[in-house]
Write a protein that holds these residues in place. Structure first.
Motif, PDB file in Angstrom:
ATOM      1  N   LEU A 224       0.823  -1.213   0.000  1.00  0.00           N
ATOM      2  CA  LEU A 224       0.000   0.000   0.000  1.00  0.00           C
ATOM      3  C   LEU A 224       0.857   1.264   0.000  1.00  0.00           C
ATOM      4  O   LEU A 224       0.609   2.198  -0.766  1.00  0.00           O
ATOM      5  N   THR A 225       1.862   1.296   0.861  1.00  0.00           N
ATOM      6  CA  THR A 225       2.691   2.504   0.949  1.00  0.00           C
ATOM      7  C   THR A 225       3.516   2.705  -0.315  1.00  0.00           C
ATOM      8  O   THR A 225       3.717   3.839  -0.754  1.00  0.00           O
ATOM      9  N   THR A 226       3.974   1.616  -0.923  1.00  0.00           N
ATOM     10  CA  THR A 226       4.737   1.730  -2.172  1.00  0.00           C
ATOM     11  C   THR A 226       3.882   2.337  -3.273  1.00  0.00           C
ATOM     12  O   THR A 226       4.322   3.230  -4.010  1.00  0.00           O
ATOM     13  N   ASP A 227       2.642   1.891  -3.397  1.00  0.00           N
ATOM     14  CA  ASP A 227       1.771   2.402  -4.452  1.00  0.00           C
ATOM     15  C   ASP A 227       1.457   3.886  -4.245  1.00  0.00           C
ATOM     16  O   ASP A 227       1.402   4.659  -5.211  1.00  0.00           O
ATOM     17  N   VAL A 228       1.228   4.293  -2.998  1.00  0.00           N
ATOM     18  CA  VAL A 228       0.951   5.715  -2.731  1.00  0.00           C
ATOM     19  C   VAL A 228       2.185   6.553  -3.047  1.00  0.00           C
ATOM     20  O   VAL A 228       2.093   7.625  -3.659  1.00  0.00           O
ATOM     21  N   ARG A 229       3.343   6.073  -2.649  1.00  0.00           N
ATOM     22  CA  ARG A 229       4.583   6.798  -2.936  1.00  0.00           C
ATOM     23  C   ARG A 229       4.790   6.958  -4.446  1.00  0.00           C
ATOM     24  O   ARG A 229       5.146   8.040  -4.922  1.00  0.00           O
ATOM     25  N   ILE A 230       4.566   5.885  -5.194  1.00  0.00           N
ATOM     26  CA  ILE A 230       4.737   5.937  -6.649  1.00  0.00           C
ATOM     27  C   ILE A 230       3.774   6.953  -7.264  1.00  0.00           C
ATOM     28  O   ILE A 230       4.146   7.739  -8.148  1.00  0.00           O
ATOM     29  N   ALA A 231       2.535   6.984  -6.780  1.00  0.00           N
ATOM     30  CA  ALA A 231       1.535   7.908  -7.324  1.00  0.00           C
ATOM     31  C   ALA A 231       1.980   9.359  -7.125  1.00  0.00           C
ATOM     32  O   ALA A 231       1.858  10.188  -8.031  1.00  0.00           O
ATOM     33  N   ILE A 232       2.508   9.657  -5.950  1.00  0.00           N
ATOM     34  CA  ILE A 232       2.923  11.030  -5.648  1.00  0.00           C
ATOM     35  C   ILE A 232       4.182  11.404  -6.413  1.00  0.00           C
ATOM     36  O   ILE A 232       4.267  12.485  -7.024  1.00  0.00           O
ATOM     37  N   GLU A 233       5.166  10.516  -6.410  1.00  0.00           N
ATOM     38  CA  GLU A 233       6.422  10.813  -7.106  1.00  0.00           C
ATOM     39  C   GLU A 233       6.233  10.888  -8.613  1.00  0.00           C
ATOM     40  O   GLU A 233       6.893  11.699  -9.291  1.00  0.00           O
ATOM     41  N   SER A 234       5.323  10.097  -9.149  1.00  0.00           N
ATOM     42  CA  SER A 234       5.046  10.137 -10.584  1.00  0.00           C
ATOM     43  C   SER A 234       4.439  11.478 -10.995  1.00  0.00           C
ATOM     44  O   SER A 234       4.574  11.911 -12.144  1.00  0.00           O
ATOM     45  N   ALA A 235       3.778  12.152 -10.032  1.00  0.00           N
ATOM     46  CA  ALA A 235       3.188  13.462 -10.302  1.00  0.00           C
ATOM     47  C   ALA A 235       4.171  14.598 -10.032  1.00  0.00           C
ATOM     48  O   ALA A 235       3.806  15.768 -10.157  1.00  0.00           O
ATOM     49  N   GLY A 236       5.396  14.268  -9.643  1.00  0.00           N
ATOM     50  CA  GLY A 236       6.407  15.288  -9.393  1.00  0.00           C
ATOM     51  C   GLY A 236       6.552  15.709  -7.950  1.00  0.00           C
ATOM     52  O   GLY A 236       7.272  16.669  -7.650  1.00  0.00           O
ATOM     53  N   GLY A 237       5.893  15.009  -7.048  1.00  0.00           N
ATOM     54  CA  GLY A 237       5.992  15.343  -5.636  1.00  0.00           C
ATOM     55  C   GLY A 237       7.204  14.708  -4.978  1.00  0.00           C
ATOM     56  O   GLY A 237       7.733  13.704  -5.454  1.00  0.00           O
ATOM     57  N   LYS A 238       7.649  15.313  -3.882  1.00  0.00           N
ATOM     58  CA  LYS A 238       8.730  14.762  -3.071  1.00  0.00           C
ATOM     59  C   LYS A 238       8.123  14.233  -1.776  1.00  0.00           C
ATOM     60  O   LYS A 238       7.543  14.993  -0.992  1.00  0.00           O
TER      61      LYS A 238
END
Length: 283
Positions: A224-238
């Motif tokens: 779950l945490t990996t998928d949320v992290r990927i979603a945010i980083e893919s949008a340009g977030g840190k």
């Protein structure tokens, strides 16, 4: 309004919870706008002190100018206004004592609950929050105090502080509020550019997707945490953190339980945002 005969709203940007280099000077302030929003709600008073750290030179109980209005002003939680000190203290904290040594130097810390999540990168943040809310409780003497659960760790810390120090106050956590597009409401949202704001929606969308997966039977914190992290980083977030924690202890969990909370802190541009989703009904 349903629990109390009179409601007092606190508006205060607290220098004690900002370390040197954090965004105290640029933190959004809109007193008139806040008051306008509160006028139709019938609050009894607004607690809007000028400064709760600077003292008069005489040993009086003066705490700075305190204004109360028959019409009110609110945010999800008490935030805090300008302080006098500019030099740095231990751990990057703002020095409230001052050169004369007769300023504010008493702090409250909720030892264990303040350490994880926000506490790792902002070690003085929650001592500032706990101290200023204790001052609020002592001055206003409420029966209930309401804090938004967007700042989930803050709510749990203040709940524990009120219990441990025998304040006669019931600390109530209010549901997280969102904009129509799903972005968690925050004073800092106004600092997002239009492009950053669109990208920041990846936080709530990632959390909503995780909640759907949990409803479908997923229990793995790592997944779950990996998928949320990927979603945010893919949008340009840190990402500062994405963690599944126990809703009471705030300790990390390896799998979803009936008291789990998935918590996020991430930055888009210069704006740091937090959000969460709870996998239970909180009190």
């Amino acid at each position: 309004m349903e629990r109390a005969d009179r409601v007092v709203v606190s508006i205060y940007v607290n220098p004690g919870q900002f370390a040197q280099g954090e965004d105290l000077s640029s933190y959004p302030r809109d007193l008139e706008g806040d008051l306008a929003k509160l006028r139709p709600l019938g609050v009894a008073a607004v607690f809007n002190p000028e400064d709760l750290y600077v003292r008069a030179s005489s040993p009086s109980r003066e705490t700075g100018a305190v204004s109360a209005s028959r019409q009110g002003d609110t945010d999800e939680n008490p935030a805090h206004r300008n302080g006098g000190a500019t030099s740095s203290g231990a751990g990057g904290a703002r020095d409230m004592v001052g050169g004369g040594g007769d300023g504010h130097e008493t702090w409250i810390q909720v030892e264990r609950l303040q350490r994880p999540l926000e506490g790792r990168d902002r070690p003085i943040f929650f001592r500032g929050v706990a101290t200023i809310v204790a001052k609020l409780f002592n001055i206003v003497e409420p029966d209930y105090a309401f804090f938004g659960r967007k700042d989930y760790q803050q709510w749990r810390i203040l709940e524990r502080m009120a219990r441990d120090l025998d304040f006669g106050v019931e600390v109530v956590g209010l549901p997280l509020l969102r904009e129509p597009d799903g972005l968690a409401m925050s004073s800092r949202n106004v600092r997002l550019s239009p492009e950053e704001r669109q990208k920041a929606l990846s936080i709530s969308r990632g959390l909503f997707a995780a909640a759907e997966r949990v409803s479908a039977g997923e229990t793995s914190a790592a997944s779950l945490t990996t998928d949320v992290r990927i979603a945010i980083e893919s949008a340009g977030g840190k990402v500062d953190y994405v963690e599944l924690v126990n809703g009471s202890s705030l300790l990390a969990e390896e799998s979803v339980s009936s008291s789990s909370v998935l918590v996020v802190a991430a930055r888009f541009g210069s704006v740091r945002l937090i959000d969460n989703v709870e996998f239970r009904s909180n009190k």
